[in-house]
Design an enzyme around this catalytic site. Structure first.
Site, mmCIF file in Angstrom:
data_model
loop_
_atom_site.group_PDB
_atom_site.id
_atom_site.type_symbol
_atom_site.label_atom_id
_atom_site.label_comp_id
_atom_site.label_asym_id
_atom_site.label_seq_id
_atom_site.Cartn_x
_atom_site.Cartn_y
_atom_site.Cartn_z
ATOM 1 N N THR A 380 1.613 -25.204 34.204
ATOM 2 C CA THR A 380 1.260 -23.818 34.001
ATOM 3 C C THR A 380 1.255 -23.571 32.506
ATOM 4 O O THR A 380 1.591 -24.464 31.736
ATOM 5 C CB THR A 380 2.334 -22.977 34.740
ATOM 6 N N GLU A 419 -3.535 -25.023 43.992
ATOM 7 C CA GLU A 419 -2.439 -24.102 44.291
ATOM 8 C C GLU A 419 -2.012 -24.128 45.745
ATOM 9 O O GLU A 419 -0.923 -23.662 46.091
ATOM 10 C CB GLU A 419 -2.860 -22.674 43.911
ATOM 11 N N ASP A 422 1.459 -25.174 46.717
ATOM 12 C CA ASP A 422 2.628 -24.317 46.553
ATOM 13 C C ASP A 422 3.053 -23.658 47.866
ATOM 14 O O ASP A 422 4.122 -23.046 47.932
ATOM 15 C CB ASP A 422 2.359 -23.241 45.492
ATOM 16 N N SER A 452 6.975 -19.779 41.250
ATOM 17 C CA SER A 452 8.166 -19.692 40.393
ATOM 18 C C SER A 452 7.861 -19.053 39.053
ATOM 19 O O SER A 452 8.767 -18.894 38.223
ATOM 20 C CB SER A 452 8.752 -21.090 40.160
ATOM 21 N N GLY A 472 6.263 -24.996 34.125
ATOM 22 C CA GLY A 472 7.254 -25.969 34.563
ATOM 23 C C GLY A 472 7.554 -25.970 36.042
ATOM 24 O O GLY A 472 8.585 -26.504 36.459
ATOM 25 N N GLY A 473 6.689 -25.369 36.884
ATOM 26 C CA GLY A 473 6.937 -25.415 38.321
ATOM 27 C C GLY A 473 8.261 -24.773 38.676
ATOM 28 O O GLY A 473 8.616 -23.698 38.175
#
Length: 579
Positions: A380, A419, A422, A452, A472-473
């Site tokens: 991201t 995406e 996710d 997140s 960073g997920g």
């Protein structure tokens, strides 16, 4: 951290806290001073995008104008995560005190099904939710940027798109930092002809100093300049996205693009040691989990225990562990799930969690789950902007993994997201970031996956004092938490807070990843003796942050400079710049 009588244990802990610091004061002081400026500040993950944002502020635009221009520019100069084909969030605090949140997260296509990534035996098909057109959710970035500009900006669309169009048409020289990120996906990009034609140099990897020209992306940006969202979600660009999806085994249709809308929501808000936190609500888990962790940690004397003492680290790991149970179990798209936000962000609930945290022993993640007290019933990019009028904007948007699904809509220059990964592809099976998620986040048509991303603003007495966020997920939330703790509890300057090594715990797997130098060898031994399982660092986050007023929360301004910017040194990209 052996069990001792209460008074003796507390005394011993304080001594350890003062002696076993991972980063002695001298190490923290080795950080450079934050970038200082008088009128405004922009911090992004790519130097050219930062300069685009500052130029907008210099020309009289506000933070939202700058955020929109930066968003479009990053789609050109930071293709690994900057995007038109992804989605994200924007947290705003305006000069009149209003606080709001824009959700332009990707959505599951209308043809999506809960089991679309499983084989006939019910097993997850590796790579199906991460690579290729079937991994793509309906993009939201263009809708979000245009919504923000129309409602909260002051400048014309053409003015804000012009820098991105020029960078795409004329090209720009790649730095080594750009190349480092390109190298993470060269092999996969080479498998998609539309991507290889742009992101490989005649079939070979780009090198530092090479120029990246993106003529198709310039045409797409020009269509947006002329028609706004209609230039992306309808017309030739939309037709090309749909054609590429169907040709590549995806399920995106024109109906998916037609029905996409940005949502404006109330942000998550909480208080921590006299400061007010404004952050992302569901479908982001960021604000809820940050507030839950801060509420838990507010009951511990972190400053007195000492930065990175064994006891302070223990409490932080346990707060993370318990909060991620709730994140992974309860939260999802508010249009589909009743999120228990009020309960999870209640300080009384945090007190119940503190009551079950053993001060001397690590929790066992498999024993901490919904139904067990007190829990009854990537990649991201982020940028932070503040202007001279008191507007603060935090934007995090994403393609998910670096370069998303590694496919480009032919003829558009638009890299597409992955995406869909996710979502909970299958309950109990980890996603790309190792998150084990529950029923609340299962796939459904038109649903937005849990995120997140945590664009966050910290304020004092109604005025913003800090803007922060990171990619960073699953590690986004804890990186933001560390940065907040560093400035509030440990009196660090903004750059020191961003530089300080971090650790991360997300419930499952039952392993805390630790960056180099985050804790001392002696502290590691104490934590491991108490049952903590400590692992090596995961890929680095890239925090970008702005502080307003002084270089630290308790500090004094440098002359007449009110804005201070910090760019994370962990990646060889990015720039903090003011004027």
């Amino acid at each position: 951290m052996k069990t001792l009588p209460c008074a003796a244990r507390h005394t011993t802990t304080l001594l350890l806290g003062s002696l076993l610091l991972a980063l002695p004061t001298g190490s923290i002081a080795a950080s450079i001073a934050p970038i200082a400026a008088e009128h405004g500040m922009v911090v992004t993950a790519q130097h050219l995008a930062t300069k685009v944002g500052i130029d907008v502020l210099k020309r009289g635009g506000n933070s939202v104008d700058a955020a929109v221009a930066v968003g479009y520019a990053l789609a050109v100069v930071y293709p690994a995560a900057g995007n038109l084909g992804g989605g994200g969030f924007m947290t705003l605090q305006l000069t009149d005190g209003r606080k709001t949140f824009l959700d332009f997260r990707e959505k599951a296509p209308l043809a999506a099904t809960a089991n679309m990534y499983l084989d006939q035996a019910g097993n997850v098909v590796k790579g199906l939710s991460t690579y290729g057109h079937l991994a793509v959710g309906v993009p939201g970035s263009v809708a979000g940027l245009e919504y923000a500009r129309e409602k909260y900006g002051t400048m014309r669309r053409a003015e804000l798109l012009a820098p991105a169009i020029k960078l795409a048409e004329k090209g720009f020289a790649l730095t080594q930092g750009d190349i480092d990120i390109f190298q993470t996906a060269t092999a996969h990009l080479g498998k998609d002809p539309a991507s290889a034609a742009i992101f490989l140099n005649k079939g070979q990897a780009f090198q530092a100093g090479d120029k990246l020209v993106q003529k198709d992306l310039a045409k797409t940006l020009n269509a947006i300049r002329q028609r706004g969202t209609g230039g992306f979600y309808q017309g030739a660009v939309a037709a090309a996205i749909v054609k590429s999806s169907q040709g590549g085994g995806g399920i995106l249709t024109q109906a998916d693009l037609n029905q996409y809308r940005t949502r404006e929501l109330a942000p998550i808000e909480c208080d921590y040691r006299g400061y007010h936190v404004v952050s992302a609500p569901p479908p982001s888990s960021g604000g809820v989990v940050i507030c839950e962790m801060l509420n838990i940690l507010e009951g511990y004397p972190l400053k007195e225990l000492g930065f990175r003492s064994a006891q302070a680290v223990h409490y932080q790991i346990e707060a993370m562990r318990h909060a991620y149970v709730d994140r992974n179990s309860y939260l999802g798209d508010p249009d589909f799930v009743a999120n228990p936000v009020a309960r999870l962000t209640d300080k009384a609930y945090a007190a119940k969690i503190r009551a079950v945290i053993d001060p001397d022993k690590a929790g066992v993640s498999k024993d901490i789950k919904p139904g067990v007290a007190s829990h009854e019933g990537t990649n991201t990019t982020h940028y932070s902007i503040a202007d001279r009028w008191g507007n603060a904007v935090a934007v995090t948007y994403t393609l998910n993994d670096w370069f998303g699904a590694k496919v480009t809509a032919s003829g558009t220059g638009v890299l597409l997201n992955n995406e869909m990964d996710d979502f909970t592809v299958k309950v109990g099976v980890p996603n790309l970031y190792g998150l084990v998620q529950g029923e609340a986040n299962t796939i459904a048509p038109g649903k937005r996956p849990l995120s997140s991303m945590s664009p966050t603003i910290l304020s004092k007495d109604g005025k913003p004092v800090m803007v922060v966020g990171t990619p960073g997920g699953s590690r986004i939330i804890t990186a933001v938490l560390h940065t907040l703790l560093n400035v509030v509890d440990y009196d660090m300057t903004l750059q020191e807070a961003v530089d300080a090594p971090r650790f991360h715990q997300q419930w499952l797997p039952d392993l805390t990843s630790v960056e180099n130098f985050a804790i001392s060898p002696d502290t590691r031994k104490l934590l491991e003796a108490s049952g903590h399982q400590l692992g090596t660092a995961q890929p680095a986050n890239h925090v970008t942050a702005v502080m307003i007023g002084a270089p630290s929360l308790g500090g004094k301004p440098v002359g007449n400079k009110r804005f201070y910017g910090a760019n994370d040194p962990r990646r060889n990209t990015g720039l903090a710049l003011g004027y």
